[in-house]
Design an enzyme around this catalytic site. Structure first.
Site, short mmCIF file in Angstrom:
data_model
loop_
_atom_site.label_atom_id
_atom_site.label_comp_id
_atom_site.label_asym_id
_atom_site.label_seq_id
_atom_site.Cartn_x
_atom_site.Cartn_y
_atom_site.Cartn_z
N GLU A 49 4.83 38.37 65.12
CA GLU A 49 3.20 38.57 64.35
C GLU A 49 2.59 37.70 64.94
O GLU A 49 2.84 36.48 65.30
CB GLU A 49 3.43 38.17 63.04
CG GLU A 49 2.07 38.63 61.84
CD GLU A 49 2.48 37.99 60.58
OE1 GLU A 49 3.96 37.61 59.80
OE2 GLU A 49 1.41 38.12 60.02
N ASP A 55 -6.40 31.84 54.94
CA ASP A 55 -5.24 31.22 55.08
C ASP A 55 -5.01 29.64 55.14
O ASP A 55 -6.75 28.78 54.89
CB ASP A 55 -5.91 31.33 56.28
CG ASP A 55 -5.18 32.51 57.09
OD1 ASP A 55 -3.29 32.36 57.05
OD2 ASP A 55 -5.68 32.32 57.66
#
Lengths: 404, 282
Positions: B51, B62
């Site tokens: 990823e 995030d």
């Protein structure tokens, strides 16, 4: 009737939250169930007479509405053209229009059974308004504020603390409003069970742009009644400053279907031709940020750029999606005004009217100074005076080279 | 290749009777060349699926570790175009390891959706996770991506109920990414039990492989989740190693790549042995 509604400018958004191509729901999956619940709760509240009654009662008794529609005689005479009125939102409790929306949203939060409130703030006006309603309802309150904004808006930071809010300094990114919004979103993702996010402007994922607008429409609805009472007719033009655009949409929306010109003033900082401005419509392109598609300041790679304005409340690289739509269809004219022009207007209004306006509103006054002189004396012009300037005196003193 | 490379990988994992390891790093962190070297080393170190983060100025979902990785990459002038070039370089030596891009919609929107899908497929990218595109916005990217053979990996979270899962699965493809906690990346370790319950429920509805991620930081954690998930994602813990092995100007220490890949090796060991009776490494 239905034909008329079809052609109305006031039917947006559609059921997925779109104003033309703008708006939408671009958020992390974790938040989606909650955002759908906010929408459901808002729809039910809108149709509930007790909700409306409680909202109106608080606006009357706590916020101090209706506030005046004031004829700015000395400014009118000074400019020698259009007859200028100020809608005095700065006389609301807490000194700005932001409180209208906060009262509405905290009632929604309570209706959803949420027990903790978060918010972002730029100039601190929305933070103060949120902290205020949280004190009133006895709810814990966390305000995210950019470290840079904390520095330039110290009085508001202390006000929030006095009101019992926890102010968290945001040190990521450009340390201003967009980063505070990122941080508030991160908090919300981690606290979906008990927390309600009171967004301060007509941005964010659907249904926020719609519900914030609806709560702020009290500005335009009152103005409409007041001008009819004073002048026996609707105004010829409306002027308001835009950052995210909640005070402008609140003033404009009830007049969108009438023959009224509208001017929304963006912060041009050092000039839209430079890289230091906050004029998303005059100098940006459509993109996706903070839950909606709208005009944004960004580079060729789609990275969001830092905005700049002397006014912390306009220092945001985006704008509410409905404004992007009204811009594209040409219903509202969006005009940039520079820091220096706003500073001059700030002083002019203070001296002529005895009203120290927020630096945000000084942008609108600066445009009036350009527009009004060439208009006939029977042209009725109304400006949304959305906030008072006490919070800005340190910034202005510094810009003028004064030591206070 | 696109989605077929992902499908082939899960078939292989299934036949080996083990979970896969998905590693996350950000393209261009701490600089282009170091990030490319890490990328090239990942399959050998034991990553089954890669990823790769597309840096974005405003990574709202995030935590600090991955936010900072984005900022480091952008400081080094990383762009979406260069991210595609990086994968192109990687593909010269590796045709089997699926690469999934992870990021936010705006850079893709500005690149142009159709152009991006074509260029990404040509570069050797097989799927995407776009955090700020819930199923309500599937027509933006998920539907055109699926039509072109690119997997559009959707997220399910602890707030996902059965109705929502059906909506998520409508245009979700490749695999389902189960976010183990309600929160941002890199936070507290999730509890095993609720994750296991959620996966059991999902498995009754769909056969799509399920990867679990968020808050999984050690080989031991990875092994625990690898007992029942089809794949385990580790991100922030790898990104932290990068952060801790660069100087103030974001220049990598000489042993940075070795340290990252050796940690990935330990994670892989944990995941690969998760379902064996005698877990030798523990």
């Amino acid at each position: 009737m239905s034909d008329k509604n079809m052609n109305s400018y006031r039917n947006s958004p559609d059921e997925d939250g779109h104003f033309g191509i703008f708006g939408g729901r671009y958020v992390a999956e974790t938040l989606m169930p909650l955002i759908l619940e906010v929408e459901k709760t808002y729809r039910a509240a809108k149709d509930d007479p007790t909700f409306k009654a409680e909202f109106n009662e608080l606006l009357k008794e706590y916020v101090g509405r209706p506030n005046p529609l004031y004829y700015a005689k000395r400014l009118t005479e000074h400019l020698g053209g259009a007859k200028i009125y100020f809608k005095r939102e700065e006389l609301n409790h807490t000194g700005a229009h932001k409180i209208n929306n906060c009262v509405g949203q905290i009632l929604l939060a309570r209706r959803m059974g949420k027990t903790r409130i978060i918010a972002e703030t730029g100039a601190g006006q929305h933070g103060v308004a949120t902290a205020t309603v949280c004190a009133l309802f006895g709810m814990p309150c966390v305000i995210y504020m950019g470290a840079k904004d904390i520095e330039r808006q110290k009085p508001n930071v202390f006000r929030m603390k006095l009101l019992g809010a926890e102010v968290i300094a945001v040190t990521s990114g450009s340390e201003s409003l967009k980063d505070s919004m990122n941080e508030a979103m991160r908090d919300w993702v981690g606290n979906v069970e008990d927390t309600f996010y009171i967004i301060g402007t007509v941005a964010g994922p659907h249904p926020y742009p719609e519900l914030v607008r609806d709560f702020q429409c009290v500005i335009g609805n009152e103005t409409r009644e007041q001008i009819l009472e004073k002048e026996g007719r609707l105004p010829d033009s409306l002027v308001a400053c835009v950052g995210g655009g909640s005070n402008a949409i609140g003033l404009f929306h009830p007049f969108l279907d009438d023959d009224v010109e509208m001017y929304a003033i963006e912060a041009a900082g050092h000039g839209v031709e430079t890289d230091k401005h906050a004029a998303s419509l005059s100098g940006g392109t459509p993109g996706i940020l903070h839950g909606n598609r709208t005009y944004l300041l960004m580079d060729d790679d789609g990275q969001i750029q830092e905005a700049h304005s002397i006014s912390a409340g306009l220092d945001y690289p985006g704008i509410g999606p409905e404004h992007s739509h009204l811009h594209e269809i040409g219903r509202v004219k969006y005009v940039p005004i520079r820091d220096t022009e706003a500073l001059e207007a700030f002083q002019l209004c203070s001296k002529l009217e005895g009203i120290i306006p927020a630096l945000e509103c000084a942008h609108a006054i600066a445009y009036i100074c350009k527009l009004a002189p060439d208009l006939p004396k029977d042209h009725l012009m109304i400006m949304g005076l959305s906030g008072r300037g006490d919070k800005d005196i340190f910034t202005v003193a510094e810009a003028l080279g004064e030591d206070i | 290749m696109g989605i077929s490379r992902i499908n082939a990988k899960f078939e292989q994992l299934n036949s080996e009777g083990r979970a896969g390891l998905v590693t996350f790093t950000t393209a261009g962190d701490p600089d282009y060349n170091t990030a490319l070297n890490i990328l090239r080393g990942l399959p050998g170190a034991g990553a089954d699926i890669i990823e790769l983060g597309m840096p974005f100025s405003d990574p709202m979902a995030d935590g600090l570790a991955i936010q900072e990785a984005s900022i480091r990459a952008l400081k080094g002038n990383m762009t979406l175009k260069k991210t595609l070039e990086m994968v192109c370089s990687f593909r010269k030596h590796d045709q089997d390891t699926p690469i999934i891009l992870m990021g936010y919609y705006n850079p893709i929107y500005i690149y142009g959706v159709q152009n991006f899908i074509e260029d990404a497929l040509a570069a050797g990218i097989d799927g995407m996770i776009v955090v700020d595109l819930p199923p309500e916005e599937d027509k933006e990217l998920a539907i055109p991506a699926n039509d072109a053979g690119m997997a559009m990996i959707h997220l399910a979270t602890p707030t996902t109920d059965q109705n929502r899962l059906n909506k998520i699965l409508e245009n979700g493809s490749g695999f389902l990414y189960y976010v183990t906690i309600a929160g941002v990346t890199g936070t507290a370790k999730p509890d095993l039990k609720p994750v296991k319950t959620a996966l059991n429920n999902f498995k009754k509805i769909s056969q799509i492989p399920i990867a679990v991620g968020f808050g999984i930081k050690t080989p031991e954690d990875a092994a625990q989740f690898g007992k029942f998930a089809d794949a385990v994602v580790v991100g922030s813990a790898i990104v932290d190693i990068i952060k801790n092995n660069i100087n103030q100007e974001n220049v990598a220490n000489s042993d940075l790549e070795v340290k990252v890949l050796s940690f990935v090796g330990k994670l892989a060991n944990g995941v690969q042995n998760a379902r064996k009776k005698h877990e030798g490494f523990l």
